[in-house]
Design a protein around this motif. Structure first.
Motif, short mmCIF file in Angstrom:
data_model
loop_
_atom_site.label_atom_id
_atom_site.label_comp_id
_atom_site.label_asym_id
_atom_site.label_seq_id
_atom_site.Cartn_x
_atom_site.Cartn_y
_atom_site.Cartn_z
N ASP A 59 -59.18 6.92 -18.31
CA ASP A 59 -58.08 6.80 -16.68
C ASP A 59 -56.85 5.94 -16.22
O ASP A 59 -55.74 6.58 -15.83
CB ASP A 59 -59.71 6.57 -15.74
N ALA A 104 -52.90 7.29 -16.31
CA ALA A 104 -52.96 8.59 -14.66
C ALA A 104 -51.66 8.54 -13.96
O ALA A 104 -50.88 7.79 -15.10
CB ALA A 104 -53.55 7.11 -13.87
N GLU A 125 -51.56 8.90 -7.95
CA GLU A 125 -52.83 8.92 -8.23
C GLU A 125 -54.11 8.17 -8.51
O GLU A 125 -53.28 6.94 -8.55
CB GLU A 125 -53.99 9.09 -9.45
N ARG A 126 -55.40 7.67 -7.62
CA ARG A 126 -56.06 6.34 -7.32
C ARG A 126 -55.79 5.12 -8.53
O ARG A 126 -55.28 3.79 -8.15
CB ARG A 126 -57.50 7.16 -6.94
N GLU A 127 -55.87 5.97 -9.70
CA GLU A 127 -56.11 4.83 -10.92
C GLU A 127 -55.08 4.41 -11.54
O GLU A 127 -55.46 3.80 -12.45
CB GLU A 127 -57.35 6.13 -11.90
#
Ligand code: SAM
Length: 274
Positions: A137, A141, A145-147
């Protein structure tokens, strides 16, 4: 049945449908495959149906089994089997003398390191790799996005690094503690091609160092992280010039913006802090 060695990250893939999905994900026309960690050779046998293969295995017990199992392919020079730590080999001599496509069910303890080496290796045309989902991930990403991390930026510089599908622990023997994912990168632009943002290797290394600074404290703003290394007024100037909000966190940007900020700060590097 051979006992899996934990220290080498041995989780053997036993689900044939996953094996076949990995093979289907390999681009057509690939003629030289490098495989890391052939293990008991199930994936190797499938790879040999579509290409010449060069495999690197660290475990001498498995190496002996593989020598026996693939004696004919080795004799015919269709398979080159190497014993040793692939990380050392990569540093000393590279994994292949010619261009290659990388395929692996990677040992998780060294997965991130190996993917970064594959991204940087100009002979590597791309990869289909199984790793733990958490790391997959990060490489795949997209900005926002958070990642999204330095790994995502690097994974997507030469093409799109895509997560293809997840694999549950029961597909392996012994089952790992985490879910895995298969990811794919087909490199379209080489790192130093004509329209590359980097003039040479030195500049690419500088960009990687710059990314480390950008993501050093992910909760802090990008401007704050950059000000730990670059003159604050230069950082502010970059944000103003590029019309960027100074409250942005690094994961909220995208590759194009990182390259623009890098170029701006490089041009003003006389003001770099020591
Ligand atoms: N390819 C097999 C499969 O899919 O069942 C085995 C995959 S298992 C997750 C990882 C393999 O990588 C093991 O065979 C292990 O011995 C090997 N390995 C671990 N560390 C290695 C290293 N540094 N260099 C080369 N091989 C390594």
């Amino acid at each position: 049945m051979i006992k899996a060695k934990k220290q080498f990250g041995q989780n053997f893939l036993i689900d044939k449908s996953v094996l076949s999905k990995i093979i289907q994900a390999i681009p057509k026309g690939v003629y030289n495959i490098v495989e890391i960690g052939p293990g008991l050779g199930d994936l190797t046998a499938e790879l040999l149906k579509i290409s010449e293969v060069e495999s690197y295995e660290i475990d001498v017990d498995l190496y002996k089994i593989l020598l026996d199992k693939f004696s004919q392919d080795i004799q015919k020079n269709r398979l080159k089997l190497h014993l040793g730590d692939v990380v050392d080999t990569w540093q000393k001599s590279g994994l292949s003398k010619k261009r290659y496509f990388l395929v692996a069910n990677l040992p998780y303890y060294v997965a991130t390191r190996i993917i970064l080496d594959a991204i940087d290796d100009e002979l590597c045309e791309g990869f289909v790799i199984m790793i733990q989902k958490e790391v997959a991930d990060k490489f795949c990403a997209l900005g926002g996005e958070r990642e999204f991390s330095a790994l995502s930026v690097l994974g997507n510089l030469q093409g799109e690094c895509k997560s293809l599908f997840d694999v549950l622990p029961q597909a392996f023997n012994p089952p790992p503690k985490v879910v895995s994912s298969v990811i794919k990168l087909e490199k379209k632009d080489s790192l130093f091609c004509e329209n590359s943002p980097f003039a040479d290797k030195k500049e690419y290394v500088e960009f990687k160092d710059f990314l480390k600074i950008c993501f050093v404290s992910p909760r802090k703003t990008l401007a704050k992280n950059l000000s730990s290394k670059f003159d604050k007024s230069l950082v502010n100037e970059a944000f103003d010039k590029l019309n960027l909000d100074k409250n942005l966190r690094a994961h909220q940007l995208n590759n194009a913006l990182f390259i623009k900020i890098f170029n701006f700060l490089k041009a003003g590097n006389g003001k770099q802090r020591e």
